[in-house]
Design a protein around this motif. Structure first.
Motif, PDB file in Angstrom:
ATOM      1  N   ASN A 266       0.827  -1.211   0.000  1.00 18.28           N
ATOM      2  CA  ASN A 266       0.000   0.000   0.000  1.00 18.28           C
ATOM      3  C   ASN A 266       0.860   1.260   0.000  1.00 18.28           C
ATOM      4  O   ASN A 266       0.340   2.368  -0.078  1.00 18.28           O
ATOM      5  CB  ASN A 266      -0.918   0.012   1.233  1.00 18.28           C
ATOM      6  N   GLY A 267       2.165   1.074   0.097  1.00 13.83           N
ATOM      7  CA  GLY A 267       3.084   2.199   0.104  1.00 13.83           C
ATOM      8  C   GLY A 267       4.507   1.689   0.198  1.00 13.83           C
ATOM      9  O   GLY A 267       4.735   0.484   0.387  1.00 13.83           O
ATOM     10  N   TYR A 268       5.462   2.591   0.059  1.00 11.08           N
ATOM     11  CA  TYR A 268       6.875   2.208   0.060  1.00 11.08           C
ATOM     12  C   TYR A 268       7.678   3.111   0.981  1.00 11.08           C
ATOM     13  O   TYR A 268       7.386   4.300   1.117  1.00 11.08           O
ATOM     14  CB  TYR A 268       7.440   2.282  -1.364  1.00 11.08           C
ATOM     15  N   VAL A 269       8.694   2.531   1.591  1.00  9.47           N
ATOM     16  CA  VAL A 269       9.602   3.288   2.447  1.00  9.47           C
ATOM     17  C   VAL A 269      11.028   3.037   1.977  1.00  9.47           C
ATOM     18  O   VAL A 269      11.325   2.007   1.354  1.00  9.47           O
ATOM     19  CB  VAL A 269       9.458   2.904   3.932  1.00  9.47           C
ATOM     20  N   GLY A 270      11.914   3.982   2.287  1.00  9.80           N
ATOM     21  CA  GLY A 270      13.293   3.857   1.875  1.00  9.80           C
ATOM     22  C   GLY A 270      14.198   3.483   3.041  1.00  9.80           C
ATOM     23  O   GLY A 270      14.394   4.285   3.955  1.00  9.80           O
ATOM     24  N   LEU A 271      14.718   2.262   3.026  1.00  6.91           N
ATOM     25  CA  LEU A 271      15.689   1.824   4.028  1.00  6.91           C
ATOM     26  C   LEU A 271      17.069   2.193   3.499  1.00  6.91           C
ATOM     27  O   LEU A 271      17.435   1.791   2.394  1.00  6.91           O
ATOM     28  CB  LEU A 271      15.597   0.316   4.250  1.00  6.91           C
ATOM     29  N   THR A 272      17.835   2.967   4.262  1.00 10.31           N
ATOM     30  CA  THR A 272      19.154   3.375   3.792  1.00 10.31           C
ATOM     31  C   THR A 272      20.217   3.031   4.826  1.00 10.31           C
ATOM     32  O   THR A 272      19.980   3.099   6.034  1.00 10.31           O
ATOM     33  CB  THR A 272      19.208   4.888   3.495  1.00 10.31           C
ATOM     34  N   PHE A 273      21.392   2.648   4.320  1.00  9.42           N
ATOM     35  CA  PHE A 273      22.505   2.238   5.170  1.00  9.42           C
ATOM     36  C   PHE A 273      23.767   2.982   4.734  1.00  9.42           C
ATOM     37  O   PHE A 273      24.237   2.810   3.606  1.00  9.42           O
ATOM     38  CB  PHE A 273      22.712   0.724   5.085  1.00  9.42           C
ATOM     39  N   ASP A 274      24.307   3.787   5.625  1.00 11.91           N
ATOM     40  CA  ASP A 274      25.481   4.607   5.323  1.00 11.91           C
ATOM     41  C   ASP A 274      26.775   3.920   5.760  1.00 11.91           C
ATOM     42  O   ASP A 274      26.773   3.006   6.578  1.00 11.91           O
ATOM     43  CB  ASP A 274      25.390   5.947   6.046  1.00 11.91           C
ATOM     44  N   ASP A 275      27.881   4.434   5.214  1.00 16.04           N
ATOM     45  CA  ASP A 275      29.250   4.174   5.691  1.00 16.04           C
ATOM     46  C   ASP A 275      29.865   2.863   5.239  1.00 16.04           C
ATOM     47  O   ASP A 275      30.948   2.503   5.692  1.00 16.04           O
ATOM     48  CB  ASP A 275      29.346   4.247   7.224  1.00 16.04           C
ATOM     49  N   GLY A 276      29.236   2.112   4.368  1.00 15.18           N
ATOM     50  CA  GLY A 276      29.848   0.886   3.877  1.00 15.18           C
ATOM     51  C   GLY A 276      30.657   1.162   2.618  1.00 15.18           C
ATOM     52  O   GLY A 276      30.838   2.321   2.226  1.00 15.18           O
ATOM     53  N   PRO A 277      31.124   0.094   1.960  1.00 10.32           N
ATOM     54  CA  PRO A 277      31.071  -1.288   2.429  1.00 10.32           C
ATOM     55  C   PRO A 277      32.175  -1.577   3.439  1.00 10.32           C
ATOM     56  O   PRO A 277      33.180  -0.876   3.490  1.00 10.32           O
ATOM     57  CB  PRO A 277      31.272  -2.098   1.143  1.00 10.32           C
ATOM     58  N   SER A 278      31.937  -2.613   4.243  1.00  5.34           N
ATOM     59  CA  SER A 278      32.873  -2.941   5.316  1.00  5.34           C
ATOM     60  C   SER A 278      32.863  -4.443   5.565  1.00  5.34           C
ATOM     61  O   SER A 278      32.215  -5.209   4.838  1.00  5.34           O
ATOM     62  CB  SER A 278      32.464  -2.211   6.596  1.00  5.34           C
ATOM     63  N   GLY A 279      33.522  -4.838   6.628  1.00  3.48           N
ATOM     64  CA  GLY A 279      33.503  -6.245   7.008  1.00  3.48           C
ATOM     65  C   GLY A 279      32.137  -6.701   7.467  1.00  3.48           C
ATOM     66  O   GLY A 279      31.882  -7.903   7.578  1.00  3.48           O
ATOM     67  N   SER A 280      31.245  -5.758   7.749  1.00  2.00           N
ATOM     68  CA  SER A 280      29.893  -6.087   8.200  1.00  2.00           C
ATOM     69  C   SER A 280      28.907  -6.224   7.044  1.00  2.00           C
ATOM     70  O   SER A 280      27.771  -6.671   7.245  1.00  2.00           O
ATOM     71  CB  SER A 280      29.379  -4.996   9.154  1.00  2.00           C
ATOM     72  N   THR A 281      29.319  -5.832   5.849  1.00  2.69           N
ATOM     73  CA  THR A 281      28.387  -5.749   4.719  1.00  2.69           C
ATOM     74  C   THR A 281      27.775  -7.093   4.357  1.00  2.69           C
ATOM     75  O   THR A 281      26.576  -7.188   4.085  1.00  2.69           O
ATOM     76  CB  THR A 281      29.091  -5.137   3.495  1.00  2.69           C
ATOM     77  N   ALA A 282      28.581  -8.152   4.346  1.00  7.05           N
ATOM     78  CA  ALA A 282      28.053  -9.472   3.960  1.00  7.05           C
ATOM     79  C   ALA A 282      26.926  -9.909   4.884  1.00  7.05           C
ATOM     80  O   ALA A 282      25.886 -10.405   4.424  1.00  7.05           O
ATOM     81  CB  ALA A 282      29.181 -10.505   3.963  1.00  7.05           C
TER      82      ALA A 282
END
Length: 236
Positions: A44-60
């Motif tokens: 019924n709608g959309y939201v934007g999930l955003t993730f800053d500061d990558g890529p890193s060892g946590s990305t996978a």
């Protein structure tokens, strides 16, 4: 005296075992959760999930959690990290994520000269492209700090500046519960700030997905035309 032979139970036991195994297999298939991205009919709608500061060892780990929960997101990458981790840039794209520009060294842009701002943005565009992330269309200034010079420079590279509507505070040590609650405040078209590296953010993703689905919202792309979250295939 004739003794009636005892009937062997082995065929019966074998049949029961096969039937039991078949029933168990059926249950396993039927109850396996689906991680497919929801169809537009369910949104019924959309939201934007955003993730800053990558890529890193946590990305996978972050990408695994996103895909397992049927979520797509925009990854605002730092150029220096993209240059150091090109395989992770490619992995972001392969996982169905969108890649944006978050400058090369994460400086306070409003304190830099126009040439310095240009360098921060241009080098990041190149690093992301070299890593297989394509040419970004979205730009997020570090700390959300911007001015006319920053916006004009970003625009000269075809970038749309994206800030956020909700700050998850994951960068500030927010708990998993707090991150889930922050996402629960999102409404249609809005964008939330999260980061590539906090473990609590990754832990929150299953509950974030459940909350969005319960409210008929889906994780969408951010339109470079208006800077809002929209259906993934609504913008060319």
């Amino acid at each position: 005296m004739r003794i009636t032979p005892r009937l062997s139970l082995r065929p019966v036991i074998t049949a029961l075992a096969v039937a039991t195994m078949a029933a168990t297999a059926t249950v396993a298939v039927d109850t396996t959760p689906s991680h497919a991205t929801p169809s537009h009919a369910a949104c019924n709608g959309y939201v934007g999930l955003t993730f800053d500061d990558g890529p890193s060892g946590s990305t996978a780990g972050l990408l695994a959690a996103l895909t397992q929960n049927g979520l797509r997101a925009t990854m605002f990458n730092q150029g220096e990290y993209a240059a150091a981790n090109p395989a992770q840039v490619r992995a972001q794209v392969d996982a169905g994520m969108w890649v944006g520009n978050h400058t090369y060294t994460h400086p306070h842009l409003t304190g830099l000269s126009q040439d310095q701002v240009d360098s921060e943005i241009s080098r990041t565009q190149q690093a992301i492209a070299d890593g297989g992330g394509g040419t970004p269309k979205l730009f997020r200034p570090p700390y959300g700090e911007t001015d006319a010079t920053v916006q004009a420079t970003a625009a000269s590279y075809g970038l749309t500046q994206i800030i956020w509507d909700v700050d998850s505070q994951d960068w500030n040590g927010a708990s998993t519960d707090a991150i889930v609650q922050a996402n629960a405040r999102l409404t249609d078209g809005q964008i939330i700030l999260m980061h590539d590296w906090p473990a609590n953010t990754v832990a929150a993703l299953p509950r974030i997905a459940q909350d969005l689905a319960g409210r008929g919202l889906c994780a969408g792309m951010i339109s470079p035309l208006n800077g809002r979250a929209v259906a993934p295939d609504s913008v060319g």
